[in-house]
Design a protein around this motif. Structure first.
Motif, mmCIF file in Angstrom:
data_model
loop_
_atom_site.group_PDB
_atom_site.id
_atom_site.type_symbol
_atom_site.label_atom_id
_atom_site.label_comp_id
_atom_site.label_asym_id
_atom_site.label_seq_id
_atom_site.Cartn_x
_atom_site.Cartn_y
_atom_site.Cartn_z
ATOM 1 N N LEU A 121 8.659 1.968 -7.967
ATOM 2 C CA LEU A 121 8.394 1.960 -6.532
ATOM 3 C C LEU A 121 7.514 0.790 -6.116
ATOM 4 O O LEU A 121 7.653 0.266 -5.003
ATOM 5 C CB LEU A 121 7.731 3.277 -6.117
ATOM 6 C CG LEU A 121 8.648 4.505 -6.063
ATOM 7 C CD1 LEU A 121 7.831 5.758 -5.749
ATOM 8 C CD2 LEU A 121 9.751 4.323 -5.027
ATOM 9 N N ASP A 122 6.625 0.375 -6.996
ATOM 10 C CA ASP A 122 5.766 -0.776 -6.681
ATOM 11 C C ASP A 122 6.607 -2.037 -6.492
ATOM 12 O O ASP A 122 6.346 -2.843 -5.585
ATOM 13 C CB ASP A 122 4.736 -1.006 -7.800
ATOM 14 C CG ASP A 122 3.638 0.053 -7.799
ATOM 15 O OD1 ASP A 122 3.434 0.681 -6.743
ATOM 16 O OD2 ASP A 122 2.995 0.238 -8.848
ATOM 17 N N PHE A 172 6.537 3.430 4.008
ATOM 18 C CA PHE A 172 5.552 2.373 3.754
ATOM 19 C C PHE A 172 5.767 1.053 4.497
ATOM 20 O O PHE A 172 4.840 0.258 4.628
ATOM 21 C CB PHE A 172 5.411 2.103 2.249
ATOM 22 C CG PHE A 172 6.625 1.553 1.547
ATOM 23 C CD1 PHE A 172 7.162 0.318 1.874
ATOM 24 C CD2 PHE A 172 7.225 2.277 0.513
ATOM 25 C CE1 PHE A 172 8.259 -0.196 1.195
ATOM 26 C CE2 PHE A 172 8.327 1.775 -0.165
ATOM 27 C CZ PHE A 172 8.834 0.529 0.176
ATOM 28 N N TYR A 173 6.977 0.796 5.020
ATOM 29 C CA TYR A 173 7.207 -0.531 5.601
ATOM 30 C C TYR A 173 6.286 -0.872 6.783
ATOM 31 O O TYR A 173 5.903 -2.042 6.942
ATOM 32 C CB TYR A 173 8.688 -0.717 6.006
ATOM 33 C CG TYR A 173 9.020 -0.252 7.399
ATOM 34 C CD1 TYR A 173 8.856 -1.103 8.493
ATOM 35 C CD2 TYR A 173 9.496 1.035 7.649
ATOM 36 C CE1 TYR A 173 9.145 -0.672 9.792
ATOM 37 C CE2 TYR A 173 9.785 1.466 8.921
ATOM 38 C CZ TYR A 173 9.607 0.614 9.979
ATOM 39 O OH TYR A 173 9.872 1.028 11.256
ATOM 40 N N GLN A 199 11.481 6.580 1.558
ATOM 41 C CA GLN A 199 10.255 5.987 1.016
ATOM 42 C C GLN A 199 9.956 4.643 1.677
ATOM 43 O O GLN A 199 8.802 4.350 2.006
ATOM 44 C CB GLN A 199 10.385 5.829 -0.503
ATOM 45 C CG GLN A 199 10.333 7.159 -1.242
ATOM 46 C CD GLN A 199 10.733 7.059 -2.695
ATOM 47 O OE1 GLN A 199 11.512 6.185 -3.088
ATOM 48 N NE2 GLN A 199 10.213 7.961 -3.522
ATOM 49 N N VAL A 200 11.001 3.847 1.878
ATOM 50 C CA VAL A 200 10.816 2.559 2.553
ATOM 51 C C VAL A 200 10.336 2.774 3.984
ATOM 52 O O VAL A 200 9.442 2.072 4.470
ATOM 53 C CB VAL A 200 12.120 1.735 2.543
ATOM 54 C CG1 VAL A 200 11.971 0.473 3.399
ATOM 55 C CG2 VAL A 200 12.498 1.342 1.119
ATOM 56 N N LYS A 231 8.451 -1.801 -3.190
ATOM 57 C CA LYS A 231 7.528 -2.081 -2.086
ATOM 58 C C LYS A 231 7.240 -3.567 -1.972
ATOM 59 O O LYS A 231 7.185 -4.124 -0.866
ATOM 60 C CB LYS A 231 6.226 -1.307 -2.299
ATOM 61 C CG LYS A 231 5.277 -1.358 -1.121
ATOM 62 C CD LYS A 231 4.096 -0.426 -1.346
ATOM 63 C CE LYS A 231 3.161 -0.421 -0.139
ATOM 64 N NZ LYS A 231 2.025 0.526 -0.346
ATOM 65 N N GLU A 232 7.063 -4.231 -3.106
ATOM 66 C CA GLU A 232 6.787 -5.675 -3.098
ATOM 67 C C GLU A 232 7.983 -6.449 -2.558
ATOM 68 O O GLU A 232 7.820 -7.440 -1.832
ATOM 69 C CB GLU A 232 6.445 -6.135 -4.519
ATOM 70 C CG GLU A 232 6.174 -7.631 -4.664
ATOM 71 C CD GLU A 232 4.953 -8.116 -3.892
ATOM 72 O OE1 GLU A 232 4.721 -9.339 -3.873
ATOM 73 O OE2 GLU A 232 4.235 -7.283 -3.303
ATOM 74 N N LEU A 288 3.187 -2.892 5.775
ATOM 75 C CA LEU A 288 3.336 -4.133 5.008
ATOM 76 C C LEU A 288 2.986 -5.390 5.788
ATOM 77 O O LEU A 288 2.746 -6.442 5.192
ATOM 78 C CB LEU A 288 4.779 -4.247 4.474
ATOM 79 C CG LEU A 288 5.220 -3.110 3.542
ATOM 80 C CD1 LEU A 288 6.658 -3.311 3.106
ATOM 81 C CD2 LEU A 288 4.304 -3.023 2.324
ATOM 82 N N TRP A 292 10.134 -5.355 -0.339
ATOM 83 C CA TRP A 292 10.171 -5.171 1.112
ATOM 84 C C TRP A 292 9.030 -5.928 1.805
ATOM 85 O O TRP A 292 9.194 -6.406 2.928
ATOM 86 C CB TRP A 292 10.142 -3.684 1.454
ATOM 87 C CG TRP A 292 11.530 -3.105 1.395
ATOM 88 C CD1 TRP A 292 12.135 -2.521 0.316
ATOM 89 C CD2 TRP A 292 12.505 -3.111 2.434
ATOM 90 N NE1 TRP A 292 13.421 -2.158 0.621
ATOM 91 C CE2 TRP A 292 13.678 -2.498 1.924
ATOM 92 C CE3 TRP A 292 12.503 -3.557 3.749
ATOM 93 C CZ2 TRP A 292 14.839 -2.339 2.683
ATOM 94 C CZ3 TRP A 292 13.657 -3.395 4.521
ATOM 95 C CH2 TRP A 292 14.802 -2.787 3.985
ATOM 96 N N ARG A 293 7.897 -6.058 1.149
ATOM 97 C CA ARG A 293 6.814 -6.853 1.725
ATOM 98 C C ARG A 293 7.266 -8.304 1.903
ATOM 99 O O ARG A 293 7.094 -8.897 2.983
ATOM 100 C CB ARG A 293 5.569 -6.807 0.832
ATOM 101 C CG ARG A 293 4.383 -7.593 1.410
ATOM 102 C CD ARG A 293 3.279 -7.754 0.395
ATOM 103 N NE ARG A 293 3.642 -8.665 -0.678
ATOM 104 C CZ ARG A 293 3.596 -9.997 -0.573
ATOM 105 N NH1 ARG A 293 3.230 -10.585 0.562
ATOM 106 N NH2 ARG A 293 3.941 -10.750 -1.605
ATOM 107 N N ARG A 305 15.271 6.856 -1.328
ATOM 108 C CA ARG A 305 14.653 5.518 -1.309
ATOM 109 C C ARG A 305 14.489 5.007 0.117
ATOM 110 O O ARG A 305 13.479 4.370 0.449
ATOM 111 C CB ARG A 305 15.495 4.535 -2.130
ATOM 112 C CG ARG A 305 15.684 4.911 -3.585
ATOM 113 C CD ARG A 305 14.381 5.233 -4.281
ATOM 114 N NE ARG A 305 14.602 5.795 -5.612
ATOM 115 C CZ ARG A 305 13.721 6.527 -6.267
ATOM 116 N NH1 ARG A 305 12.553 6.794 -5.719
ATOM 117 N NH2 ARG A 305 14.003 7.009 -7.460
#
Length: 228
Positions: free
Chosen positions: A149-150, A119-120, A115-116, A153-154, A123, A156-157, A112
C-alpha cells in the motif's frame, strides 16, 4: 483464423448478444446461463485450434486483469498472485455458470479504489515543491504492480503532483498572456491543486461505477479475446 471459423465466431457472438439483450432484466440469472453457452460453443468449434485448457484459463484471466486495471493504477502484486492462483478455476466456473473469480477480481479492485479515495485528498496538502527532482513513469507497461500500500500511495502522490504541475503550467501560460488582471503565482498553484483533486474524485467515482455496471460484459470480452 480461417474464414469459416471467423464466420462461426461472429454467429456465436451474435446469438450471445441477442440472448443477453432479450433477458437484460434478469441479468444475474442469465449471466451464468450465458457463460455456459459461450463455453459450450467454443468447445464445439475449437476456434483457431485452441483448446479450452489451463492455458486458456490463464490467458483469459490475464486479459481480464488488463481490462480491469489497464494502466496498473490499483492492483497490488499480492492481488495478482491471489487471482492467478485461482486462474485454473476460470473454465470450470464458466461451465458451471459461476462468476466467483470475476467477483473476486472486482472486489479486489474496488477495495484498492476505496483505499485510494481515502488517502488521495491528503497527498497535495501543503506547499508543493516543484523544484524537487523526481521521476514519474507514465507508461504502465514499464511499471510492475505495487508491492504494498505504501508503494500504491507513493505512485498516486507522484501522479497527482505530475498532473498538478502540468495543469499549473497551462494556467501560467494563460495568465502570462493577460495584459490586465494577472493572478499571483501562488494562487495559480492552489487552483491547479484544487482542479486536480476535484477531477481525481470524479474519475475514481466513474471508474468504480463503470466497473459495477459493465462487469460481466468486460469479463466475456476478455475471454473471447483469447480467440482473436
Amino acid at each position: 483464423m480461417s474464414g469459416k471459423s471467423k464466420l462461426s465466431l461472429i454467429f456465436v457472438i451474435a446469438v450471445l448478444a441477442y440472448i443477453s439483450a432479450a433477458h437484460i432484466s434478469q441479468a444475474k440469472t442469465n449471466n451464468g446461463k450465458l457463460s455456459k453457452i459461450i463455453i459450450q460453443s467454443l468447445e464445439n468449434y475449437h476456434y483457431s485450434g485452441k483448446l479450452l485448457n489451463a492455458n486458456f484459463s490463464e490467458k483469459g484471466l490475464d486479459e481480464f486483469i488488463k481490462i480491469l486495471d489497464f494502466d496498473r493504477s490499483f492492483f497490488l502484486d499480492s492481488d495478482i498472485k491471489n487471482l492467478k492462483q485461482k486462474s485454473s478455476l476460470l473454465k470450470d466456473e464458466l461451465e458451471a455458470g459461476s462468476m466467483e473469480l470475476m467477483k473476486l477480481a472486482f472486489q479486489l479492485k474496488n477495495q484498492r479504489i476505496d483505499q485510494v479515495m481515502t488517502f488521495y485528498p491528503t497527498l497535495l496538502k501543503g506547499k508543493l515543491d516543484f523544484t524537487k527532482d523526481e521521476s514519474f513513469e507514465t507508461e504502465s507497461d514499464k511499471r510492475g504492480y505495487f508491492k504494498d500500500l505504501d508503494q500504491l500511495k507513493e505512485y498516486w502522490r507522484k501522479r497527482l503532483k505530475y498532473r498538478t504541475i502540468t495543469r499549473y503550467i497551462a494556467l501560467r501560460k494563460s495568465n502570462d498572456k493577460k495584459k490586465k488582471g494577472k493572478r499571483p503565482d501562488m494562487e495559480l498553484r492552489e487552483k491547479a491543486k484544487d482542479e486536480v483533486l476535484k477531477s481525481t474524485k470524479r474519475i475514481l467515482e466513474q471508474i468504480k461505477k463503470a466497473g459495477s455496471e459493465n462487469s460481466f460484459s468486460r469479463y466475456l470480452n476478455s475471454i473471447l479475446s483469447v480467440f482473436d
